[in-house]
Design a protein around this motif. Structure first.
Motif: not given
Length: 197
Positions: A171-197
């Motif tokens: 689960m990743i909060p969809f807020v600006s503190a953790y979400v850097d960029k949403v690229d809908v056409p590129g089908r990608r979301i960049d986040v400030d989140w680690q795999a072990d959180y």
């Protein structure tokens, strides 16, 4: 199944068969009749059902289970739709009286994506985020968006991933503190989140 002595409900002739648009998205289900004048209650799939208000043409398909008053896809011309508690109530051409509204019970409501209101630059429809790849700042793939969940003041991305051949979710909060960029056409979301959180 109809109650003994009572025929199964059928749709009025004003509700016409239709082709489901190629960009149609299921946005809710008709729960039941509402009142006696042909209004019906819709349970939206989204916490913000703006698509139901923006389109006057709803495409219905019968429920997968239970009684079916129709087959295939039909077009419902909506006269009015409004918020009511945690649902939406609506009325449509050809749906006059409680029996006609009850015939719609369980029907799945679809609206063409092209009928959705335009989102602002920092807003996204949940349906557009499903399936997007989630990647952190270090380039580590965290999984794909499987669902979104409203948790009061914020929305949470439900991200599915596999590890050791087993399926997991993070689960990743969809807020600006953790979400850097949403690229809908590129089908990608960049986040400030680690795999072990």
């Amino acid at each position: 199944m109809a109650a003994p002595g009572r025929p199964a409900a059928t749709l009025p002739p004003e509700i016409e068969p239709a082709e489901l648009p190629a960009d149609a998205i299921e946005v809710g289900r008709i729960a039941d009749a509402w009142g006696i004048k042909g209004w019906f209650k819709v349970l939206p799939h989204s916490a913000d059902p703006q698509a139901l208000f923006s389109s006057k043409r709803w495409f219905l398909q019968p429920p997968e289970k239970g009684p079916q008053a129709f087959r295939g896809t039909v077009l419902l011309r909506v006269r009015e739709a409004k918020d009511h508690s945690d649902s939406v109530v609506a009325r449509a051409d050809g749906v006059e009286g409680r029996d006609a509204a009850e015939a719609l019970k369980g029907a799945r409501v679809f609206i063409p994506r092209s009928s959705f209101p335009t989102a602002s630059d920092d807003e996204y429809y949940w349906v557009d985020l499903i399936g997007l790849e989630v990647v952190n700042r270090e380039g580590v793939r965290l999984g794909q968006v499987k669902d979104l969940m409203a948790t009061g003041p914020q929305t949470v991305l439900v991200v599915a991933y596999e590890e050791g051949g087993k399926a997991f979710e993070r689960m990743i909060p969809f807020v600006s503190a953790y979400v850097d960029k949403v690229d809908v056409p590129g089908r990608r979301i960049d986040v400030d989140w680690q795999a072990d959180y």
